[in-house]
Design a protein around this motif. Structure first.
Motif, PDB file in Angstrom:
ATOM      1  N   TYR A   1       0.832  -1.208   0.000  1.00 20.44           N
ATOM      2  CA  TYR A   1       0.000   0.000   0.000  1.00 20.44           C
ATOM      3  C   TYR A   1       0.870   1.263   0.000  1.00 20.44           C
ATOM      4  O   TYR A   1       0.546   2.252  -0.664  1.00 20.44           O
ATOM      5  N   ILE A   2       1.981   1.212   0.748  1.00 24.11           N
ATOM      6  CA  ILE A   2       2.873   2.388   0.801  1.00 24.11           C
ATOM      7  C   ILE A   2       3.513   2.603  -0.576  1.00 24.11           C
ATOM      8  O   ILE A   2       3.490   3.707  -1.124  1.00 24.11           O
ATOM      9  N   GLY A   3       4.052   1.518  -1.144  1.00 28.10           N
ATOM     10  CA  GLY A   3       4.703   1.599  -2.464  1.00 28.10           C
ATOM     11  C   GLY A   3       3.745   2.083  -3.527  1.00 28.10           C
ATOM     12  O   GLY A   3       4.088   2.978  -4.329  1.00 28.10           O
ATOM     13  N   LEU A   4       2.505   1.530  -3.496  1.00 26.13           N
ATOM     14  CA  LEU A   4       1.513   1.917  -4.500  1.00 26.13           C
ATOM     15  C   LEU A   4       1.107   3.386  -4.337  1.00 26.13           C
ATOM     16  O   LEU A   4       0.923   4.106  -5.322  1.00 26.13           O
ATOM     17  N   SER A   5       1.013   3.857  -3.082  1.00 23.28           N
ATOM     18  CA  SER A   5       0.656   5.268  -2.830  1.00 23.28           C
ATOM     19  C   SER A   5       1.688   6.212  -3.447  1.00 23.28           C
ATOM     20  O   SER A   5       1.332   7.178  -4.124  1.00 23.28           O
ATOM     21  N   TYR A   6       2.970   5.912  -3.199  1.00 21.03           N
ATOM     22  CA  TYR A   6       4.034   6.771  -3.737  1.00 21.03           C
ATOM     23  C   TYR A   6       4.100   6.651  -5.254  1.00 21.03           C
ATOM     24  O   TYR A   6       4.332   7.644  -5.955  1.00 21.03           O
ATOM     25  N   ALA A   7       3.875   5.418  -5.784  1.00 18.31           N
ATOM     26  CA  ALA A   7       3.933   5.217  -7.240  1.00 18.31           C
ATOM     27  C   ALA A   7       2.805   5.972  -7.940  1.00 18.31           C
ATOM     28  O   ALA A   7       3.031   6.657  -8.945  1.00 18.31           O
ATOM     29  N   VAL A   8       1.584   5.891  -7.373  1.00 18.32           N
ATOM     30  CA  VAL A   8       0.430   6.588  -7.974  1.00 18.32           C
ATOM     31  C   VAL A   8       0.662   8.101  -7.927  1.00 18.32           C
ATOM     32  O   VAL A   8       0.449   8.801  -8.922  1.00 18.32           O
TER      33      VAL A   8
ATOM     34  N   THR B   1       2.756   2.444   7.647  1.00 15.15           N
ATOM     35  CA  THR B   1       1.673   3.027   6.833  1.00 15.15           C
ATOM     36  C   THR B   1       1.565   4.537   7.036  1.00 15.15           C
ATOM     37  O   THR B   1       1.017   5.243   6.192  1.00 15.15           O
ATOM     38  N   VAL B   2       2.112   5.034   8.154  1.00 13.51           N
ATOM     39  CA  VAL B   2       2.095   6.484   8.414  1.00 13.51           C
ATOM     40  C   VAL B   2       2.804   7.241   7.279  1.00 13.51           C
ATOM     41  O   VAL B   2       2.520   8.410   7.032  1.00 13.51           O
ATOM     42  N   ARG B   3       3.702   6.554   6.549  1.00 15.95           N
ATOM     43  CA  ARG B   3       4.446   7.213   5.461  1.00 15.95           C
ATOM     44  C   ARG B   3       3.519   7.655   4.330  1.00 15.95           C
ATOM     45  O   ARG B   3       3.860   8.567   3.571  1.00 15.95           O
TER      46      ARG B   3
ATOM     47  N   MET C   1       0.864   9.199   4.780  1.00 12.63           N
ATOM     48  CA  MET C   1       0.394  10.531   5.188  1.00 12.63           C
ATOM     49  C   MET C   1       1.270  11.645   4.609  1.00 12.63           C
ATOM     50  O   MET C   1       0.797  12.752   4.394  1.00 12.63           O
ATOM     51  N   TYR C   2       2.553  11.337   4.364  1.00 13.67           N
ATOM     52  CA  TYR C   2       3.467  12.381   3.882  1.00 13.67           C
ATOM     53  C   TYR C   2       3.175  12.801   2.440  1.00 13.67           C
ATOM     54  O   TYR C   2       3.687  13.813   1.972  1.00 13.67           O
ATOM     55  N   VAL C   3       2.390  12.000   1.700  1.00 12.19           N
ATOM     56  CA  VAL C   3       1.910  12.469   0.387  1.00 12.19           C
ATOM     57  C   VAL C   3       0.415  12.799   0.446  1.00 12.19           C
ATOM     58  O   VAL C   3      -0.037  13.721  -0.238  1.00 12.19           O
ATOM     59  N   HIS C   4      -0.317  12.061   1.272  1.00 11.04           N
ATOM     60  CA  HIS C   4      -1.775  12.267   1.325  1.00 11.04           C
ATOM     61  C   HIS C   4      -2.133  13.648   1.898  1.00 11.04           C
ATOM     62  O   HIS C   4      -2.926  14.381   1.293  1.00 11.04           O
ATOM     63  N   VAL C   5      -1.546  13.998   3.033  1.00 11.91           N
ATOM     64  CA  VAL C   5      -1.913  15.269   3.690  1.00 11.91           C
ATOM     65  C   VAL C   5      -1.533  16.490   2.833  1.00 11.91           C
ATOM     66  O   VAL C   5      -2.377  17.368   2.617  1.00 11.91           O
TER      67      VAL C   5
ATOM     68  N   TRP D   1      -4.528   4.136   2.062  1.00  8.87           N
ATOM     69  CA  TRP D   1      -4.262   4.125   3.503  1.00  8.87           C
ATOM     70  C   TRP D   1      -5.448   3.488   4.230  1.00  8.87           C
ATOM     71  O   TRP D   1      -5.278   2.746   5.203  1.00  8.87           O
ATOM     72  N   GLY D   2      -6.661   3.772   3.723  1.00  9.26           N
ATOM     73  CA  GLY D   2      -7.878   3.279   4.382  1.00  9.26           C
ATOM     74  C   GLY D   2      -7.995   1.762   4.375  1.00  9.26           C
ATOM     75  O   GLY D   2      -8.443   1.177   5.362  1.00  9.26           O
ATOM     76  N   LYS D   3      -7.572   1.130   3.288  1.00 10.09           N
ATOM     77  CA  LYS D   3      -7.736  -0.324   3.188  1.00 10.09           C
ATOM     78  C   LYS D   3      -7.000  -1.069   4.316  1.00 10.09           C
ATOM     79  O   LYS D   3      -7.621  -1.849   5.031  1.00 10.09           O
ATOM     80  N   PRO D   4      -5.681  -0.820   4.527  1.00 16.01           N
ATOM     81  CA  PRO D   4      -5.033  -1.543   5.633  1.00 16.01           C
ATOM     82  C   PRO D   4      -5.414  -1.025   7.024  1.00 16.01           C
ATOM     83  O   PRO D   4      -5.354  -1.762   8.000  1.00 16.01           O
ATOM     84  N   MET D   5      -5.807   0.271   7.143  1.00 14.96           N
ATOM     85  CA  MET D   5      -6.062   0.844   8.475  1.00 14.96           C
ATOM     86  C   MET D   5      -7.527   0.740   8.894  1.00 14.96           C
ATOM     87  O   MET D   5      -7.836   0.460  10.045  1.00 14.96           O
ATOM     88  N   TRP D   6      -8.443   1.016   7.960  1.00 12.15           N
ATOM     89  CA  TRP D   6      -9.870   0.967   8.299  1.00 12.15           C
ATOM     90  C   TRP D   6     -10.506  -0.358   7.864  1.00 12.15           C
ATOM     91  O   TRP D   6     -11.630  -0.659   8.243  1.00 12.15           O
ATOM     92  N   GLY D   7      -9.806  -1.060   6.955  1.00 11.79           N
ATOM     93  CA  GLY D   7     -10.367  -2.293   6.406  1.00 11.79           C
ATOM     94  C   GLY D   7     -11.295  -2.057   5.235  1.00 11.79           C
ATOM     95  O   GLY D   7     -11.995  -2.957   4.781  1.00 11.79           O
ATOM     96  N   THR D   8     -11.307  -0.828   4.714  1.00  3.46           N
ATOM     97  CA  THR D   8     -12.145  -0.530   3.545  1.00  3.46           C
ATOM     98  C   THR D   8     -11.459   0.520   2.662  1.00  3.46           C
ATOM     99  O   THR D   8     -10.733   1.363   3.154  1.00  3.46           O
ATOM    100  N   TRP D   9     -11.721   0.424   1.341  1.00  5.88           N
ATOM    101  CA  TRP D   9     -11.128   1.402   0.410  1.00  5.88           C
ATOM    102  C   TRP D   9     -11.844   2.744   0.522  1.00  5.88           C
ATOM    103  O   TRP D   9     -11.260   3.788   0.321  1.00  5.88           O
TER     104      TRP D   9
END
Lengths: 56, 252
Positions: free
Chosen positions: A6-13, B57-59, B61-65, B118-126
């Motif tokens: 998920y981390i890799g895909l986030s940065y790739a997207v 997974t907090v990483r 956040m460094y692109v999401h926020v 981020w939601g899928k692994p943390m909340w269990g939903t996309w």
């Protein structure tokens, strides 16, 4: 799937979207400059860029 | 005296030729600074500690926020430009909001995609249709609508006025996005950086987040200036083609 996926895909997207955005802005600029250069070659000039004597 | 000098300097920018010459000098510096900050930000993003609950997974956040922050900032820039179009009829204001719309759409798409990842692994939903996620999705649709509106109309000044009204009406969505996590029960967590009582995040996470936020913001301004320059060139090409057509018909 591991968290690494998920981390890799986030940065790739994000990198892909930013790369497409930069590429599009860059290409758009080059295309517009080319069009302006073609018009210049064809003798079509803006009034403001015409030599001083020609304006009268 | 100082005020009138500032106004004169600002109105100088209304001249597209002066604006082009200024952007030609600024863009390389802004791009270089953006690149340096991204290098530092990405290094910090992958070298700082993981969270005790979220782990690595907090990483995300460094692109999401930063992308989510830019999705709202871009719309605010467009709203200010829309005021410039409707109130002062500033020649660069409509160029500014037209050029910003695709950038806003791209940053909103990054925020939606990375939030989902981020939601899928943390909340269990996309995805959930909670107030924050839904209002950001509406923002994305508004950006797409504005891009379509600008492309659908041939007359740029008419398109600019219609877009400006649409942008100002749509600005109501920005406080809704910001305060949605306080006004309603949402799965999305409440604000943890921009708060009246200061950030609640540990400096270990706050430092990479802020560096990435500044890098993303500079990227936005670099691309915005470049896109505005492209739009001015596009309008010049259009004007010169019309002039060429008039000259040709006069000769005929």
């Amino acid at each position: 799937m591991s968290h690494g996926f998920y981390i890799g895909l986030s940065y790739a997207v994000s990198a892909l979207i930013v790369a497409v955005l930069i590429g599009w802005v860059w290409w758009d600029g080059k295309a517009r400059q080319k069009e302006l250069a073609e018009l210049e070659r064809a003798g079509v000039r803006r009034r403001s860029s015409a030599p001083a004597g020609e304006a009268q | 005296m100082t005020e009138s000098l500032a106004i004169t300097k600002f109105s100088d920018l209304a001249n597209p030729a002066r604006f082009l010459s200024l952007t030609g000098r600024i863009i390389p510096w802004l791009a270089g600074l953006t690149l340096c900050l991204f290098a530092i930000g990405l290094y910090l993003s992958f070298t700082t500690e993981g969270d005790y609950q979220q782990g690595d997974t907090v990483r995300i956040m460094y692109v999401h926020v930063p992308a989510a922050w830019l999705s709202m900032m871009c719309y605010t820039v467009m709203a200010l430009s829309a005021i410039g179009t409707l109130v002062w009829r500033h020649p660069l204001a409509d160029v500014s909001h037209k050029a910003a719309a695709p950038l806003g759409a791209a940053f909103t798409l990054i925020a939606l995609a990375t939030g989902s990842l981020w939601g899928k692994p943390m909340w269990g939903t996309w995805w959930v249709w909670d107030a924050r996620l839904t209002s950001v999705f509406i923002l994305f649709l508004m950006y797409l609508g504005l891009i379509a509106l600008n492309r659908a109309m041939d007359d740029p000044s008419k398109a600019a006025r219609v877009s400006a009204v649409f942008i100002l009406v749509g600005f109501v969505n920005i406080p809704i996005i910001k305060f949605s996590v306080e006004w309603w029960n949402t799965l999305h967590q409440p604000a943890s950086v921009v708060r009246l009582d200061g950030p609640t995040i540990d400096p270990e996470f706050l430092t990479p987040l802020l560096v990435m936020a500044v890098a993303f913001t500079l990227l936005f301004f670099t691309l915005h200036l470049m896109a505005m320059r492209n739009e001015i060139w596009r309008r010049r090409v259009g004007a010169q083609r019309r002039l060429a057509a008039r000259m040709a018909s006069r000769e005929a």
